[in-house]
Write an enzyme that holds these catalytic residues in place. Structure first.
Site, PDB file in Angstrom:
ATOM      1  N   SER A 207       3.228  -2.323  10.212  1.00  0.00           N
ATOM      2  CA  SER A 207       4.695  -2.332  10.332  1.00  0.00           C
ATOM      3  C   SER A 207       5.331  -3.673   9.949  1.00  0.00           C
ATOM      4  O   SER A 207       6.310  -4.102  10.568  1.00  0.00           O
ATOM      5  CB  SER A 207       5.109  -1.904  11.745  1.00  0.00           C
ATOM      6  OG  SER A 207       4.654  -0.588  12.000  1.00  0.00           O
TER       7      SER A 207
ATOM      8  N   HIS B 215      -9.513   1.432   5.060  1.00  0.00           N
ATOM      9  CA  HIS B 215      -8.203   1.551   5.703  1.00  0.00           C
ATOM     10  C   HIS B 215      -8.356   2.505   6.887  1.00  0.00           C
ATOM     11  O   HIS B 215      -9.111   3.482   6.819  1.00  0.00           O
ATOM     12  CB  HIS B 215      -7.178   2.093   4.693  1.00  0.00           C
ATOM     13  CG  HIS B 215      -5.778   2.006   5.201  1.00  0.00           C
ATOM     14  ND1 HIS B 215      -5.279   2.908   6.121  1.00  0.00           N
ATOM     15  CD2 HIS B 215      -4.786   1.120   4.944  1.00  0.00           C
ATOM     16  CE1 HIS B 215      -4.019   2.567   6.400  1.00  0.00           C
ATOM     17  NE2 HIS B 215      -3.700   1.484   5.703  1.00  0.00           N
TER      18      HIS B 215
ATOM     19  N   GLU C 187      -5.700  -4.933  10.523  1.00  0.00           N
ATOM     20  CA  GLU C 187      -4.645  -3.950  10.737  1.00  0.00           C
ATOM     21  C   GLU C 187      -4.892  -3.210  12.049  1.00  0.00           C
ATOM     22  O   GLU C 187      -5.659  -2.228  12.085  1.00  0.00           O
ATOM     23  CB  GLU C 187      -4.645  -2.934   9.596  1.00  0.00           C
ATOM     24  CG  GLU C 187      -4.393  -3.540   8.238  1.00  0.00           C
ATOM     25  CD  GLU C 187      -3.797  -2.505   7.293  1.00  0.00           C
ATOM     26  OE1 GLU C 187      -2.667  -2.708   6.863  1.00  0.00           O
ATOM     27  OE2 GLU C 187      -4.443  -1.485   7.041  1.00  0.00           O
TER      28      GLU C 187
ATOM     29  N   GLY D  12       2.760  -1.129   4.211  1.00  0.00           N
ATOM     30  CA  GLY D  12       2.893   0.272   3.815  1.00  0.00           C
ATOM     31  C   GLY D  12       4.355   0.635   3.580  1.00  0.00           C
ATOM     32  O   GLY D  12       4.922   0.374   2.517  1.00  0.00           O
ATOM     33  N   GLY D  13       4.982   1.225   4.586  1.00  0.00           N
ATOM     34  CA  GLY D  13       6.343   1.763   4.467  1.00  0.00           C
ATOM     35  C   GLY D  13       7.338   0.840   3.778  1.00  0.00           C
ATOM     36  O   GLY D  13       8.063   1.267   2.867  1.00  0.00           O
TER      37      GLY D  13
ATOM     38  N   GLU E 253      -6.671   4.843   7.971  1.00  0.00           N
ATOM     39  CA  GLU E 253      -6.414   6.263   7.689  1.00  0.00           C
ATOM     40  C   GLU E 253      -7.640   6.921   7.062  1.00  0.00           C
ATOM     41  O   GLU E 253      -7.914   8.091   7.287  1.00  0.00           O
ATOM     42  CB  GLU E 253      -5.173   6.394   6.791  1.00  0.00           C
ATOM     43  CG  GLU E 253      -3.908   6.080   7.580  1.00  0.00           C
ATOM     44  CD  GLU E 253      -2.763   5.523   6.747  1.00  0.00           C
ATOM     45  OE1 GLU E 253      -2.799   5.623   5.509  1.00  0.00           O
ATOM     46  OE2 GLU E 253      -1.833   4.971   7.361  1.00  0.00           O
TER      47      GLU E 253
ATOM     48  N   ASN F   7       0.863  -1.182   0.000  1.00  0.00           N
ATOM     49  CA  ASN F   7       0.000   0.000   0.000  1.00  0.00           C
ATOM     50  C   ASN F   7       0.901   1.234   0.000  1.00  0.00           C
ATOM     51  O   ASN F   7       1.491   1.566   1.016  1.00  0.00           O
ATOM     52  CB  ASN F   7      -0.896  -0.016   1.248  1.00  0.00           C
ATOM     53  CG  ASN F   7      -1.711   1.260   1.382  1.00  0.00           C
ATOM     54  OD1 ASN F   7      -1.881   2.003   0.421  1.00  0.00           O
ATOM     55  ND2 ASN F   7      -2.218   1.507   2.578  1.00  0.00           N
ATOM     56  N   TRP F   8       0.968   1.885  -1.156  1.00  0.00           N
ATOM     57  CA  TRP F   8       1.883   3.028  -1.276  1.00  0.00           C
ATOM     58  C   TRP F   8       1.360   4.296  -0.609  1.00  0.00           C
ATOM     59  O   TRP F   8       2.078   5.273  -0.490  1.00  0.00           O
ATOM     60  CB  TRP F   8       2.160   3.328  -2.757  1.00  0.00           C
ATOM     61  CG  TRP F   8       3.091   2.351  -3.401  1.00  0.00           C
ATOM     62  CD1 TRP F   8       3.633   1.231  -2.828  1.00  0.00           C
ATOM     63  CD2 TRP F   8       3.597   2.401  -4.734  1.00  0.00           C
ATOM     64  NE1 TRP F   8       4.444   0.595  -3.733  1.00  0.00           N
ATOM     65  CE2 TRP F   8       4.440   1.287  -4.912  1.00  0.00           C
ATOM     66  CE3 TRP F   8       3.410   3.274  -5.798  1.00  0.00           C
ATOM     67  CZ2 TRP F   8       5.101   1.028  -6.112  1.00  0.00           C
ATOM     68  CZ3 TRP F   8       4.058   3.020  -6.996  1.00  0.00           C
ATOM     69  CH2 TRP F   8       4.904   1.908  -7.143  1.00  0.00           C
ATOM     70  N   LYS F   9       0.095   4.305  -0.256  1.00  0.00           N
ATOM     71  CA  LYS F   9      -0.527   5.517   0.312  1.00  0.00           C
ATOM     72  C   LYS F   9      -0.238   6.715  -0.604  1.00  0.00           C
ATOM     73  O   LYS F   9      -0.204   6.562  -1.819  1.00  0.00           O
ATOM     74  CB  LYS F   9      -0.036   5.753   1.738  1.00  0.00           C
ATOM     75  CG  LYS F   9      -0.088   4.495   2.591  1.00  0.00           C
ATOM     76  CD  LYS F   9       0.164   4.745   4.035  1.00  0.00           C
ATOM     77  CE  LYS F   9       0.256   3.427   4.759  1.00  0.00           C
ATOM     78  NZ  LYS F   9       0.182   3.542   6.189  1.00  0.00           N
TER      79      LYS F   9
ATOM     80  N   GLY G  20       2.282   2.117  10.633  1.00  0.00           N
ATOM     81  CA  GLY G  20       3.235   3.218  10.480  1.00  0.00           C
ATOM     82  C   GLY G  20       3.926   3.622  11.766  1.00  0.00           C
ATOM     83  O   GLY G  20       4.543   4.676  11.849  1.00  0.00           O
TER      84      GLY G  20
HETATM   85  C1  PEP Z   1      -0.732  -0.002   5.723  1.00  0.00           C
HETATM   86  O1  PEP Z   1      -0.485   0.842   4.889  1.00  0.00           O
HETATM   87  O2  PEP Z   1      -1.815  -0.580   5.666  1.00  0.00           O
HETATM   88  C2  PEP Z   1       0.261  -0.327   6.738  1.00  0.00           C
HETATM   89  C3  PEP Z   1       0.070  -1.371   7.481  1.00  0.00           C
HETATM   90  O3  PEP Z   1       1.354   0.512   6.836  1.00  0.00           O
HETATM   91  P1  PEP Z   1       2.761   0.162   7.553  1.00  0.00           P
HETATM   92  O4  PEP Z   1       3.213  -1.155   7.008  1.00  0.00           O
HETATM   93  O5  PEP Z   1       3.659   1.290   7.176  1.00  0.00           O
HETATM   94  O6  PEP Z   1       2.501   0.067   9.020  1.00  0.00           O
END
Ligand code: PEP
Length: 253
Positions: A213, A97, A167, A234-235, A99, A9-11, A173
């Site tokens: 994460s 999500h 999640e 994500g990251g 966010e 997930n590049w956000k 994050g």
């Molecule tokens: C996400 O984007 O859904 C996520 C879990 O981000 P991260 O891996 O950065 O925590």
């Protein structure tokens, strides 16, 4: 379930040239070393969907959008409909999500509408659920996740066309990951709930991804849990080297 999903997930990240470079390197990896066992899935920003689906045409890559409107086409400036996504060969779409729930105030009833719109166009929703830190500390993690499932899936039949991502909000994050045991406990509960509401076969076939994460150093421990079928990442999905490292690791699990 043999398949492992490694979903990035590049956000709201990446420039056009960085995305172009990423997809070129990913195509090279998938065409030479990709494994059938790993479902390689990227959720880029809308603006890079064409770049992404072009890569998908020549590789085993699958593409998802990060969001969809709950409306049909029309006068909704800035929004993207399921019809538009489908016309771009988008296969998956994130729904709910944390966010989006937190910053854009998306609630379960809106998410239910979004899921229905996606399914009209045969796009697979990836429904995200998860509790906040306060809810976990109050012992309410199970209750919160079940409520999200109940409301978001109201009136929806599922077969092999929906995925769930657990999640925990406190792990997204933050660098703080749920332990494999904490994640497994919730994944198992989700699968049991699906078995009860739908049937055993649906529950067994349902991909449930863990997100929060995930990175190369913790991927293996999480992905070897019996009810974890992949990661929503994500990251650590923004860097091609770390993403490919995770694809490689998943192929060996
Ligand atoms: C996400 O984007 O859904 C996520 C879990 O981000 P991260 O891996 O950065 O925590």
């Amino acid at each position: 379930m043999d398949k492992i999903y490694i979903a990035g997930n590049w956000k709201m990240n990446m420039t056009f040239s960085a995305a172009d470079d990423f997809f070129a390197q990913l195509a090279d990896y998938l065409n030479n070393n990709g494994s059938k066992k790993v479902e390689t899935l990227i959720f880029p920003p809308f603006t890079y969907l064409e770049l992404a689906t072009d890569t998908a045409e020549e590789t085993s890559l699958s593409i998802g959008a990060q969001n969809v409107s709950d409306h049909n086409n029309g006068a909704y400036t800035g929004e993207i409909s399921a019809d538009i996504l489908s016309s771009m060969n988008v296969e998956y779409c994130l729904v709910g999500h944390s966010e989006r729930r937190q910053y854009f105030k998306e609630d379960n009833s809106l998410l239910n509408k979004k899921i229905k719109k996606l399914r009209n166009f045969f796009i697979k929703p990836v429904l995200c659920v998860g509790e906040s830190l306060a809810e976990r500390e109050a012992g309410k993690a199970h209750e919160v996740v079940i409520k999200q499932l109940e409301k978001c899936l109201e009136g929806i039949e599922i077969d092999d066309d929906l995925l769930i991502a657990y999640e925990p909000v406190w792990a997204i994050g933050t660098g703080r990951t749920a332990t494999p045991q904490q994640a497994q406990e919730i994944h198992k509960m989700i699968r049991e709930w699906i078995a009860e509401k739908y049937d055993l076969k649906t529950a067994e076939n349902l991909p449930i991804l863990y997100g929060g994460s995930v990175k190369p150093s913790n991927l293996a421990e999480l992905m070897t849990q019996p009810d974890i079928n992949g990661g929503l990442i994500g990251g650590a999905s923004l860097d091609i080297e770390s993403y490919v490292e995770m694809l490689n690791m998943a192929s060996k699990i």
